[in-house]
Design an enzyme around this catalytic site. Structure first.
Site, PDB file in Angstrom:
ATOM      1  N   ASP A 245       0.842  -1.193   0.000  1.00 42.25           N
ATOM      2  CA  ASP A 245       0.000   0.000   0.000  1.00 42.25           C
ATOM      3  C   ASP A 245       0.876   1.241   0.000  1.00 42.25           C
ATOM      4  O   ASP A 245       1.981   1.230   0.543  1.00 42.25           O
ATOM      5  CB  ASP A 245      -0.912   0.013   1.235  1.00 42.25           C
ATOM      6  CG  ASP A 245      -0.125   0.152   2.532  1.00 42.25           C
ATOM      7  OD1 ASP A 245      -0.051   1.274   3.070  1.00 42.25           O
ATOM      8  OD2 ASP A 245       0.443  -0.854   2.998  1.00 42.25           O
ATOM      9  N   SER A 246       0.380   2.299  -0.643  1.00 37.19           N
ATOM     10  CA  SER A 246       1.061   3.593  -0.650  1.00 37.19           C
ATOM     11  C   SER A 246       2.504   3.429  -1.144  1.00 37.19           C
ATOM     12  O   SER A 246       2.730   2.941  -2.244  1.00 37.19           O
ATOM     13  CB  SER A 246       0.993   4.213   0.746  1.00 37.19           C
ATOM     14  OG  SER A 246       1.396   5.559   0.725  1.00 37.19           O
ATOM     15  N   ALA A 247       3.492   3.824  -0.338  1.00 38.62           N
ATOM     16  CA  ALA A 247       4.881   3.632  -0.757  1.00 38.62           C
ATOM     17  C   ALA A 247       5.190   2.154  -0.953  1.00 38.62           C
ATOM     18  O   ALA A 247       5.991   1.785  -1.820  1.00 38.62           O
ATOM     19  CB  ALA A 247       5.827   4.238   0.280  1.00 38.62           C
ATOM     20  N   GLY A 249       3.110   0.067  -2.173  1.00 34.61           N
ATOM     21  CA  GLY A 249       2.599  -0.238  -3.501  1.00 34.61           C
ATOM     22  C   GLY A 249       3.599   0.151  -4.574  1.00 34.61           C
ATOM     23  O   GLY A 249       3.786  -0.565  -5.566  1.00 34.61           O
TER      24      GLY A 249
END
Length: 331
Positions: A245-247, A249
């Site tokens: 997720d986020s970074a 990801g």
């Protein structure tokens, strides 16, 4: 419910946020907030709290924020956690393959170019948490008192599928660790009937690019080709999914790009004394991945963040996020 010193300390640290939480909750309930159309109450509160942490009149040091977001009160409830540290191979082949690929993708470096060479991170032990769903455990029940290996086998007895998820947590590349994302990895394990391998990759700015990518790559190989002291059997590529997720990801997709490049070269890597192929995983799943590394999307030009975005605008923020994003933007 047992109240620990860590719980009391966290509650005390949260007291200044109570007026903010009350105001956001009231506006959301009355449907008077800009975010009410997009977010539920819990998400609205999380966005408000994250913004308050990241955008302050008195900025906190990166190390202080890192300590706050990596504080671990211990796993409890319906979750198995077994910690393992994958030892680095005695050879440097896996790191050499990474550096060569990044250099090639970055393009030629000539005398007029200002692009610095890719930093070469150390090969180190890469910590991770095996995470699985623990059925029948009470909400605040701690893990059984046993060795990490025994906990791993306890987790495996409850797995119903061979699915293995290599999970890379979010946190702007400088925050969080597997402990902050246990609710996510536990949920993924429950939904798939499998298990998660959540990596504690090295964080910026202490460990700049490509340290995190190297740790993710080592973890991927450790799953496919277990080191001698590993708890697990080799994971078949068709049972392996990379997620984040986020970074995390972004890191998941960067790892996929690396694997695809190496796969196209069809060059094996020397890993713990054996030449190993570089297979592709069964799939990649990312949640709200950080993909605009150059900050070129139109939303970066807005004066303020959108109502449902907790990240401040780096150019105007005093947050450490600006520092870390600038560091990663170079690549």
């Amino acid at each position: 419910m047992k109240i620990t010193a860590a719980t009391l300390k966290a509650a005390w640290a949260s007291l200044p946020l109570l007026p903010l939480v009350a105001r956001v909750a009231l506006l959301h309930i009355l449907q008077l907030s800009d975010a009410a159309e997009y977010l539920d109450l819990r998400s609205s509160l999380l966005v408000a709290v994250f913004r308050a942490m990241l955008v302050t009149s008195k900025p906190r040091s990166i190390s202080d924020i890192q300590k706050f977001t990596t504080r671990d009160s211990g796993p409890q409830g319906s979750i198995w956690v077994s910690r393992y540290a994958a030892p680095p191979p005695p050879e440097t082949g896996i790191r050499d393959a990474l550096i060569d690929t990044v250099e090639r993708l970055a393009g030629p470096r000539h005398s007029k170019s200002h692009r610095p060479p890719v930093p070469v991170p150390d090969l180190v032990d890469v910590e991770a948490e095996w995470t699985g769903y623990r059925a029948g455990a009470a909400r605040n029940e701690p893990l059984p008192s046993m060795s990490e290996r025994e906990r791993y086998h306890g987790m495996m007895r409850e797995c119903t599928t061979p699915t293995t998820i290599l999970y890379l947590h979010g946190g702007a590349y400088y925050l969080c660790d597997p402990s902050t994302h246990r609710p996510t990895t536990k949920k993924l394990a429950k939904l798939t009937g499998g298990r998660c391998y959540s990596v504690r990759y090295r964080l910026a700015p202490q460990h700049p690019f490509p340290s995190a990518l190297l740790d993710a790559f080592v973890s991927y190989f450790a799953l496919l080709y277990p080191p001698p002291d590993a708890y697990h059997d080799p994971v078949q590529p068709e049972h392996l999914v990379i997620a984040g997720d986020s970074a995390g990801g972004n890191l998941a997709l960067a790892l996929l790009q690396l694997l695809m490049e190496l796969r196209n070269q069809d060059a094996p890597i020397l890993w713990h004394g054996e030449l190993r192929q570089v297979p592709l995983p069964a799939g990649v799943a990312v949640n709200s991945p950080w993909l605009d590394m150059t900050q070129s999307a139109p939303t970066w030009e807005m004066g303020t963040p959108t109502p449902y975005d907790f990240l401040p605008k780096p150019e105007t923020s005093t947050s450490p996020t600006r520092c870390c994003r600038t560091r990663w933007r170079r690549w």
